[in-house]
Design an enzyme around this catalytic site. Structure first.
Site, PDB file in Angstrom:
ATOM      1  N   SER A  33      -6.983   4.778   7.124  1.00 12.35           N
ATOM      2  CA  SER A  33      -6.457   5.964   6.434  1.00 12.35           C
ATOM      3  C   SER A  33      -5.551   5.605   5.260  1.00 12.35           C
ATOM      4  CB  SER A  33      -5.713   6.838   7.435  1.00 12.35           C
ATOM      5  OG  SER A  33      -4.677   6.098   8.040  1.00 12.35           O
ATOM      6  N   VAL A  35      -5.463   4.280   1.000  1.00  9.48           N
ATOM      7  CA  VAL A  35      -6.044   4.847  -0.212  1.00  9.48           C
ATOM      8  C   VAL A  35      -7.574   4.751  -0.200  1.00  9.48           C
ATOM      9  CG1 VAL A  35      -5.741   2.694  -1.531  1.00  9.48           C
ATOM     10  CG2 VAL A  35      -5.911   4.843  -2.749  1.00  9.48           C
ATOM     11  N   LYS A  56      -6.035   4.031  13.906  1.00  6.85           N
ATOM     12  CA  LYS A  56      -5.498   3.622  15.210  1.00  6.85           C
ATOM     13  C   LYS A  56      -4.052   4.052  15.438  1.00  6.85           C
ATOM     14  CE  LYS A  56      -4.164  -1.144  14.267  1.00  6.85           C
ATOM     15  NZ  LYS A  56      -4.418  -2.532  14.572  1.00  6.85           N
ATOM     16  N   SER A  63      -1.031   0.263   5.211  1.00  8.46           N
ATOM     17  CA  SER A  63      -0.319  -0.497   4.177  1.00  8.46           C
ATOM     18  C   SER A  63      -0.041   0.313   2.920  1.00  8.46           C
ATOM     19  CB  SER A  63      -1.142  -1.718   3.764  1.00  8.46           C
ATOM     20  OG  SER A  63      -1.164  -2.645   4.792  1.00  8.46           O
ATOM     21  N   ALA A  67       3.242   0.207  -0.417  1.00  8.25           N
ATOM     22  CA  ALA A  67       3.079  -0.382  -1.758  1.00  8.25           C
ATOM     23  C   ALA A  67       4.202   0.124  -2.661  1.00  8.25           C
ATOM     24  CB  ALA A  67       1.724   0.007  -2.338  1.00  8.25           C
ATOM     25  N   GLY A  70       2.990  -0.502  -7.844  1.00  8.64           N
ATOM     26  CA  GLY A  70       2.159   0.518  -8.446  1.00  8.64           C
ATOM     27  C   GLY A  70       0.681   0.227  -8.463  1.00  8.64           C
ATOM     28  N   HIS A 256       3.375 -13.041  -1.040  1.00 10.52           N
ATOM     29  CA  HIS A 256       4.199 -12.400  -2.078  1.00 10.52           C
ATOM     30  C   HIS A 256       5.429 -13.273  -2.288  1.00 10.52           C
ATOM     31  CE1 HIS A 256       6.507  -9.514  -4.354  1.00 10.52           C
ATOM     32  NE2 HIS A 256       5.439  -8.742  -4.416  1.00 10.52           N
ATOM     33  N   ARG A 305       1.015 -14.514  -9.053  1.00 17.40           N
ATOM     34  CA  ARG A 305       1.758 -14.589  -7.803  1.00 17.40           C
ATOM     35  C   ARG A 305       1.703 -15.934  -7.075  1.00 17.40           C
ATOM     36  NH1 ARG A 305       0.710  -9.015  -4.893  1.00 17.40           N
ATOM     37  NH2 ARG A 305       2.073  -8.172  -6.490  1.00 17.40           N
ATOM     38  N   ARG A 401      -5.215 -12.324  -5.904  1.00 19.16           N
ATOM     39  CA  ARG A 401      -5.269 -10.976  -6.488  1.00 19.16           C
ATOM     40  C   ARG A 401      -4.204 -10.781  -7.561  1.00 19.16           C
ATOM     41  NH1 ARG A 401      -2.364  -6.410  -5.290  1.00 19.16           N
ATOM     42  NH2 ARG A 401      -1.441  -7.412  -3.478  1.00 19.16           N
TER      43      ARG A 401
HETATM   44  C1  SIN Z   1       4.744  -5.400  -5.521  1.00 19.00           C
HETATM   45  O1  SIN Z   1       5.240  -4.304  -5.770  1.00 19.00           O
HETATM   46  O2  SIN Z   1       5.227  -6.459  -5.879  1.00 19.00           O
HETATM   47  C2  SIN Z   1       3.478  -5.452  -4.733  1.00 19.00           C
HETATM   48  C3  SIN Z   1       2.377  -4.948  -5.531  1.00 19.00           C
HETATM   49  C4  SIN Z   1       1.083  -5.577  -5.108  1.00 19.00           C
HETATM   50  O3  SIN Z   1       0.990  -6.167  -4.043  1.00 19.00           O
HETATM   51  O4  SIN Z   1       0.142  -5.514  -5.895  1.00 19.00           O
END
Ligand code: SIN
Length: 435
Positions: A33, A35, A56, A63, A67, A70, A256, A305, A401
């Protein structure tokens, strides 16, 4: 090199599944559920097909709600899908599928506008133009945000509201999918699930459907420290593997760079400090105040990243420190309050005031760039089974990503999957496995 995998026939395990106590028939089942799942469900419903969403936990427990930064799209003056493509390919370290990326960045702006039409509100300037920020790996301001740093919460709010107010869209919350069902020809025929606390449908049930969309999110909870919520346990990949579907690039788990460091024993979901904080000018420093990313990459703290996460780890090893620091003190109180209210509140709740103090940060597991392998219409290698969002490997992320491409991927591929399901329904055709 990217990699794919497939497990042998799962029939032995499937025989052990409990017999369903109730059954139901629909056209499409969407599992998840966020985006990706809710956009698929809404678009398929708009075409008049029957849709059941199963999740579930509760609808907004995935997730998406977490976020911060954006959603990336070439919406700004002078920006183009081509430039977004370039940045995505560089971040993906040579392992992106260029055709998939081209499709993502070209269809992205339209998909964001349709999300706005569905009810999501993004931050705007006085003229009503969407405000755009920068994040790692982007050479331009192209990240639309909402509520300052609460983008996912706003998107989730808008989609959940649209789903809950559609009386014809069926939902089952607290439903753990046990297995996918296939027919004698190996085509998707629905799924079995275990429902808890829903009343009428409690216990084990079976839903028969020609199409199942896996939009179950990521697997960050496999790691000791992650930005992912408790529900992110890799269920979609596990279900797909048990059904014999191919998965790809599972080794590409993105860390991250800046997650609030809460001590060496902190486990489970940790507070994210959005890359947008660096995008607006915060610096990474070590305990001596040295900006150690300067000179390591032309974009310094705003390098892709993986490079920043590795830079932080390297400095931690060199100096024997348990974390590095993010310095955003020069923003001042007003900017923190207006632009990053969620992060400000989260830091303060842990005893750190970013207005006057350095924020201790370290990398943590954040995003599965790989997943269930799909083609450009979301088909997996099992006929009738689709995968979307973080659960999928569409080829757009490669080895790493690009920041804020995930909500975009969920949106764009959800619309593609919905279009494919609708078209096949009209033509009376079952989805084929990808070539
Ligand atoms: C963030 O706001 O740093 C995460 C955004 C993302 O994972 O793309």
């Amino acid at each position: 090199m990217s990699s794919t995998a497939q497990v042998p026939s799962p029939s032995a395990r499937r025989l052990a599944a409990p017999a369903p106590g109730w059954t139901k028939t629909t056209d499409v089942v969407v599992v998840g559920s966020g985006v990706a799942g809710l956009t698929t469900a809404l678009r398929v419903r708009e075409a008049g097909l029957r849709v059941l969403v199963v999740t579930k936990a509760m609808l907004d427990d995935g997730s998406t709600r977490w976020a911060q930064g954006g959603i990336a799209a070439a919406l700004g003056e002078g920006d183009t899908p081509e430039q977004h493509l370039e940045d995505t390919l560089v971040a993906g370290a040579g392992l992106c599928d260029e055709e998939a990326v081209r499709m993502l960045v070209t269809e992205g702006p339209g998909a964001v506008r349709r999300l706005i039409a569905t009810g999501a509100t993004f931050d705007q300037d006085d003229e009503g133009e969407i405000l755009l920020t920068r994040e790692g790996g982007h050479h331009r301001r192209r990240i639309a945000h909402a509520g300052g740093d609460a983008t996912g919460a706003e998107i989730s709010r808008a989609l959940v509201e649209a789903v809950r107010t559609d009386d014809d869209l069926e939902l089952i919350e607290h439903a753990l999918v046990l297995d996918l069902l296939t027919d004698a020809k190996g085509r998707t025929a629905g799924l079995t699930l275990h429902v808890m606390g829903e009343g009428q449908r409690d216990g084990v049930g079976a839903v028969h459907a020609r199409a199942v969309v896996l939009a179950t999110g990521g697997l960050g909870q496999v790691f000791s420290a992650t930005t992912n919520p408790a529900v992110s346990t890799g269920d979609g990949v596990a279900l797909a593997l048990r059904a014999g579907a191919e998965v790809a690039d599972l080794e590409f788990v993105q860390f991250h760079p800046t997650v609030l460091w809460l001590g060496p024993d902190a486990e489970g979901q940790q507070p994210l400090i959005s890359e947008a904080v660096r995008g607006e000018g915060a610096h990474l420093v070590d305990a001596d105040g040295v900006r150690f990313m300067v000179g390591q990459h032309e974009l310094a703290e705003l390098a892709p990243r993986d490079i920043v996460a590795k830079g932080i780890m390297r400095r931690m090893h060199e100096t024997g420190a348990e974390h590095m620091f993010l310095d955003g003190r020069h923003f001042g109180a007003a900017m923190w309050e207006e632009r990053f209210p969620t992060i400000l509140a989260s830091c303060r709740s842990h005893g750190i005031d970013p207005v006057t103090e350095l924020i201790p940060v370290a990398p943590a597991a954040h995003y599965a760039s790989g997943g269930v392998r799909t083609d450009l219409r979301g088909h997996t290698s099992v006929s009738g089974l689709y995968a979307c969002g973080e659960a999928a490997c569409t080829g757009v992320h490669g080895a790493n990503r690009l920041a804020s491409n995930s909500l975009l991927e969920g949106l764009v591929f959800a619309e593609r999957i919905a279009a494919d399901i609708i078209e096949r329904d009209r033509l009376g055709k079952a989805p084929p496995p990808p070539p």
